[in-house]
Design a protein around this motif. Sequence first.
Motif, short mmCIF file in Angstrom:
data_model
loop_
_atom_site.label_atom_id
_atom_site.label_comp_id
_atom_site.label_asym_id
_atom_site.label_seq_id
_atom_site.Cartn_x
_atom_site.Cartn_y
_atom_site.Cartn_z
N TYR A 1 103.94 39.28 -0.99
CA TYR A 1 102.88 40.10 -0.40
C TYR A 1 102.67 41.36 -1.23
O TYR A 1 103.60 41.87 -1.87
CB TYR A 1 103.21 40.48 1.04
CG TYR A 1 103.11 39.33 1.99
CD1 TYR A 1 101.90 39.01 2.61
CD2 TYR A 1 104.22 38.54 2.26
CE1 TYR A 1 101.80 37.92 3.47
CE2 TYR A 1 104.14 37.45 3.12
CZ TYR A 1 102.93 37.15 3.71
OH TYR A 1 102.83 36.08 4.56
N LYS B 1 107.48 31.33 0.35
CA LYS B 1 106.80 32.34 1.17
C LYS B 1 107.81 33.15 1.97
O LYS B 1 108.73 32.62 2.59
CB LYS B 1 105.83 31.64 2.13
CG LYS B 1 105.11 32.59 3.07
CD LYS B 1 104.24 31.82 4.04
CE LYS B 1 103.61 32.75 5.06
NZ LYS B 1 102.81 32.01 6.06
N PRO C 1 103.51 42.21 10.41
CA PRO C 1 102.39 43.15 10.38
C PRO C 1 102.79 44.53 10.91
O PRO C 1 103.73 44.67 11.68
CB PRO C 1 101.35 42.49 11.29
CG PRO C 1 101.68 41.04 11.24
CD PRO C 1 103.17 40.99 11.17
N TYR D 1 107.88 45.78 7.17
CA TYR D 1 108.01 44.91 6.01
C TYR D 1 108.05 45.72 4.71
O TYR D 1 108.94 45.51 3.86
CB TYR D 1 106.85 43.92 5.97
CG TYR D 1 106.96 42.90 4.85
CD1 TYR D 1 107.72 41.74 5.00
CD2 TYR D 1 106.31 43.11 3.64
CE1 TYR D 1 107.82 40.82 3.97
CE2 TYR D 1 106.41 42.19 2.61
CZ TYR D 1 107.18 41.05 2.77
OH TYR D 1 107.28 40.15 1.73
N SER E 1 99.05 40.67 15.80
CA SER E 1 99.91 40.19 14.71
C SER E 1 99.62 38.74 14.34
O SER E 1 99.62 38.38 13.16
CB SER E 1 101.39 40.34 15.10
OG SER E 1 101.74 41.69 15.23
N GLU F 1 108.52 36.04 5.10
CA GLU F 1 107.98 36.27 6.44
C GLU F 1 107.44 37.69 6.54
O GLU F 1 108.19 38.66 6.48
CB GLU F 1 109.07 36.06 7.49
CG GLU F 1 108.60 36.24 8.92
CD GLU F 1 107.58 35.19 9.36
OE1 GLU F 1 106.81 35.47 10.29
OE2 GLU F 1 107.57 34.09 8.76
N TYR F 2 106.13 37.80 6.68
CA TYR F 2 105.51 39.12 6.78
C TYR F 2 105.45 39.58 8.24
O TYR F 2 105.06 38.81 9.13
CB TYR F 2 104.10 39.12 6.20
CG TYR F 2 103.42 40.46 6.33
CD1 TYR F 2 103.90 41.57 5.64
CD2 TYR F 2 102.31 40.63 7.17
CE1 TYR F 2 103.30 42.81 5.77
CE2 TYR F 2 101.71 41.86 7.31
CZ TYR F 2 102.21 42.95 6.60
OH TYR F 2 101.62 44.19 6.74
N LYS G 1 98.52 37.43 10.58
CA LYS G 1 99.27 36.43 9.82
C LYS G 1 98.38 35.24 9.44
O LYS G 1 98.45 34.73 8.32
CB LYS G 1 100.47 35.95 10.62
CG LYS G 1 101.58 36.98 10.76
CD LYS G 1 102.76 36.40 11.54
CE LYS G 1 103.89 37.39 11.63
NZ LYS G 1 105.05 36.84 12.37
N LYS G 2 97.57 34.81 10.38
CA LYS G 2 96.66 33.68 10.12
C LYS G 2 95.68 34.03 9.01
O LYS G 2 95.39 33.22 8.12
CB LYS G 2 95.91 33.31 11.39
CG LYS G 2 94.99 32.11 11.23
CD LYS G 2 94.33 31.74 12.55
CE LYS G 2 93.41 30.53 12.38
NZ LYS G 2 92.76 30.16 13.67
N LEU H 1 96.08 36.27 6.58
CA LEU H 1 96.80 36.33 5.31
C LEU H 1 97.10 34.93 4.78
O LEU H 1 97.00 34.69 3.57
CB LEU H 1 98.10 37.12 5.49
CG LEU H 1 97.94 38.62 5.75
CD1 LEU H 1 99.28 39.24 6.15
CD2 LEU H 1 97.38 39.33 4.53
N ASP H 2 97.46 34.02 5.66
CA ASP H 2 97.75 32.64 5.24
C ASP H 2 96.50 31.94 4.71
O ASP H 2 96.60 30.96 3.97
CB ASP H 2 98.33 31.83 6.40
CG ASP H 2 99.78 32.21 6.71
OD1 ASP H 2 100.42 32.83 5.84
OD2 ASP H 2 100.25 31.89 7.82
N GLN I 1 98.45 38.41 0.76
CA GLN I 1 99.49 37.48 0.33
C GLN I 1 99.26 37.13 -1.13
O GLN I 1 98.12 36.95 -1.57
CB GLN I 1 99.42 36.22 1.20
CG GLN I 1 100.59 35.28 1.00
CD GLN I 1 100.53 34.10 1.96
OE1 GLN I 1 100.62 32.94 1.54
NE2 GLN I 1 100.38 34.38 3.25
#
Length: 258
Positions: free
Chosen positions: A233, A88, A93, A105, A125, A90-91, A129-130, A132-133, A158
Motif C-alpha cells: 500500500y 497482499k 483503514p 496501518y 472500512s 492486510e490494510y 477495502k473493497k 482499494l481491492d 494499493q
Amino acid sequence: MQLKKDDDFNPADDGMSQGGSSISGGMYGSNSDPGYYSYGTPNQPSYTSPSSPVSSGVQKLVIIICIVILGGLLAYIGIGQYKKKYAKSEYIPGTYSNNVYQNEYFGIQAKFGSGWTVKQYPYDSAAIKKTLDNDQSVIELKAENKQKIAVVGFVVQQTAYNVKESGTDMNKMLDSLEDDFKEEMEASGYTVSSIERDSITIAGEKCEGFKIIGVMGGIKLSLVQYYVFKGNYMGAYTASSTSESISKQSLSDIFTAK
C-alpha cells in the motif's frame, strides 16, 4: 469508496467543474450516488463546501485548491512495471473522531486545531477495502483552513507489490511519475510553471515526492505531494496553498507519528 461528506459544498456553485483527463479509465465526471468517492474512475463526485460565509474570492480559491489537490493524486501511478507482485498485506483503514484522524496501518495521526475544518474522513472500512481491492484510490482525509488558504489530504492506494521490500529503484519510479503527474494536473486546468523533486520528514519518516508551482483560475498555487509505503500500500500526503512554505508546514504540523 464511501467517505463522510459535507453536503452543502459543490464547486459547480461557483461555476467550476472537473473535466478532461482519462488516465486510469478517466478521473473526472459526475456520479449519481453522491456518497461514492472513487479516485481514478470515470465517476468523481462534487466536493463539499463550508457553510460559513466567506468572501467570494477566498471561497473560489479554496475550491480551486481542493480541485488541484484531488485532481492529480495517485491515479497516474504505474508501480507494477518494476518488480514482481508480492503477497497482499492486510490494510486497516483510518478512523476519525474528535478532530483527530488516526491510521494504525501507516502509524500516523493528524490533529486539527483552530481554523481547520475536516471535510472528508473515513467511516466505512468495508467499502474502503473493497475500493482499494478494485485498484482505486481512497481519499481518506481532506481538511481546509480558510485563514491560511490551505488544504491538506491523505490518500491511500494499493500497489502491485511491496515497494520497500522488493528493492524498487525509487529514483526511477519517481522519474516515471513526474511527466504523468504534470500531464494529469494540466488536464485538470492547472497550468504547471515548475515541478521539482522534493523530500520532507513527516511523522518521523523521510518522504519523497514533488513540489509544483502553477496557476489555476488566474491564481498562483503551490502544491506539494509526498509518498509513504508499507506492505503493498502507498499513502500520499498532499497540501496546497498560495505559499509553498504554508503547504509544507501544514503537513509537518498536522501529521505526527502515532
